[in-house]
Design a protein around this motif. Structure first.
Motif, PDB file in Angstrom:
ATOM      1  N   THR A  80      28.195  -0.809   0.734  1.00 60.43           N
ATOM      2  CA  THR A  80      28.007   0.497   0.108  1.00 60.43           C
ATOM      3  C   THR A  80      27.340  -0.027  -0.898  1.00 60.43           C
ATOM      4  OG1 THR A  80      29.774   2.312  -0.830  1.00 60.43           O
ATOM      5  CG2 THR A  80      30.112   0.076  -0.900  1.00 60.43           C
TER       6      THR A  80
ATOM      7  N   THR B  22      27.802   2.394  -7.057  1.00 61.24           N
ATOM      8  CA  THR B  22      29.165   3.133  -7.759  1.00 61.24           C
ATOM      9  C   THR B  22      30.096   3.595  -6.564  1.00 61.24           C
ATOM     10  OG1 THR B  22      27.007   3.981  -9.162  1.00 61.24           O
ATOM     11  CG2 THR B  22      28.905   5.823  -8.876  1.00 61.24           C
ATOM     12  N   ASP B  23      29.527   3.872  -5.942  1.00 56.61           N
ATOM     13  CA  ASP B  23      30.975   4.144  -4.691  1.00 56.61           C
ATOM     14  C   ASP B  23      32.156   3.297  -4.819  1.00 56.61           C
ATOM     15  OD1 ASP B  23      29.373   6.673  -3.759  1.00 56.61           O
ATOM     16  OD2 ASP B  23      29.013   6.318  -1.920  1.00 56.61           O
ATOM     17  N   LYS B  24      31.512   1.511  -4.748  1.00 58.03           N
ATOM     18  CA  LYS B  24      32.425   0.820  -4.435  1.00 58.03           C
ATOM     19  C   LYS B  24      33.179   0.875  -6.054  1.00 58.03           C
ATOM     20  CE  LYS B  24      33.293  -3.720  -4.618  1.00 58.03           C
ATOM     21  NZ  LYS B  24      32.778  -5.242  -4.569  1.00 58.03           N
ATOM     22  N   GLU B  25      32.767   0.551  -7.294  1.00 54.02           N
ATOM     23  CA  GLU B  25      33.654   1.195  -8.360  1.00 54.02           C
ATOM     24  C   GLU B  25      34.572   2.643  -8.238  1.00 54.02           C
ATOM     25  OE1 GLU B  25      32.122   2.570 -12.986  1.00 54.02           O
ATOM     26  OE2 GLU B  25      31.277   0.612 -11.828  1.00 54.02           O
ATOM     27  N   GLU B  26      33.449   3.307  -7.911  1.00 57.41           N
ATOM     28  CA  GLU B  26      35.055   4.584  -8.167  1.00 57.41           C
ATOM     29  C   GLU B  26      35.596   4.657  -6.893  1.00 57.41           C
ATOM     30  OE1 GLU B  26      32.675   8.648  -7.596  1.00 57.41           O
ATOM     31  OE2 GLU B  26      31.445   7.912  -9.389  1.00 57.41           O
ATOM     32  N   ALA B  27      35.715   4.211  -5.401  1.00 59.04           N
ATOM     33  CA  ALA B  27      36.573   3.730  -5.252  1.00 59.04           C
ATOM     34  C   ALA B  27      37.794   3.057  -5.803  1.00 59.04           C
ATOM     35  CB  ALA B  27      36.080   3.269  -3.353  1.00 59.04           C
ATOM     36  N   THR B  28      37.657   1.639  -6.195  1.00 58.94           N
ATOM     37  CA  THR B  28      37.952   0.314  -6.836  1.00 58.94           C
ATOM     38  C   THR B  28      39.411   1.247  -7.999  1.00 58.94           C
ATOM     39  OG1 THR B  28      36.469  -1.320  -6.558  1.00 58.94           O
ATOM     40  CG2 THR B  28      38.005  -1.650  -8.063  1.00 58.94           C
ATOM     41  N   LYS B  29      38.633   1.983  -8.165  1.00 60.29           N
ATOM     42  CA  LYS B  29      39.864   2.927  -9.792  1.00 60.29           C
ATOM     43  C   LYS B  29      40.410   3.849  -9.294  1.00 60.29           C
ATOM     44  CE  LYS B  29      35.789   2.820 -12.585  1.00 60.29           C
ATOM     45  NZ  LYS B  29      34.593   3.311 -14.265  1.00 60.29           N
ATOM     46  N   LEU B  30      40.032   4.414  -8.141  1.00 59.86           N
ATOM     47  CA  LEU B  30      40.860   5.404  -7.570  1.00 59.86           C
ATOM     48  C   LEU B  30      42.022   4.549  -6.431  1.00 59.86           C
ATOM     49  CD1 LEU B  30      42.008   8.293  -6.599  1.00 59.86           C
ATOM     50  CD2 LEU B  30      40.459   7.220  -4.015  1.00 59.86           C
TER      51      LEU B  30
ATOM     52  N   SER C 164      44.578   3.184  -8.913  1.00 59.97           N
ATOM     53  CA  SER C 164      44.925   3.569  -9.792  1.00 59.97           C
ATOM     54  C   SER C 164      46.888   4.403  -8.926  1.00 59.97           C
ATOM     55  CB  SER C 164      44.834   5.255  -9.724  1.00 59.97           C
ATOM     56  OG  SER C 164      44.049   5.985  -9.307  1.00 59.97           O
TER      57      SER C 164
END
Length: 95
Positions: free
Chosen positions: A15, A18-26, A29
């Protein structure tokens, strides 16, 4: 000795960063790591017998379809429709 089918195996998923970073943050949380979230997705897909959500093109959303219908109605009624000349046509007429 654990059942061979229950032994954990690695999978590789490509992937963009950016997608990995956003998914990891999500998932962080939500108290999940990326591996656990992917495993939940896999288990849910197996239970559903397919993707656990609808995959569709947002272009065909109800809102977009209503807007397209509105625009076609305007065109069909010749309201606020302006004719124009294409540049290619002008070049062909100059010769």
């Amino acid at each position: 000795m654990p059942n061979i089918k229950e032994r954990k195996v690695a999978i590789s998923v490509k992937t963009n960063a950016t997608d990995k970073e956003e998914a990891t943050k999500l998932f962080d949380s939500l108290g999940l790591n990326l591996s656990t979230a992917i495993n939940i997705f896999l288990k849910k897909s197996i239970a559903e017998g397919g993707l656990p959500f609808e995959v569709r093109d947002p272009f065909y959303s109800e809102t977009n379809q209503k807007e397209l219908d509105r625009r076609f109605a305007v065109i069909n009624e010749n309201k606020n429709v302006h004719s124009h000349r294409l540049l290619d046509n002008e070049k062909n007429n100059d010769n």
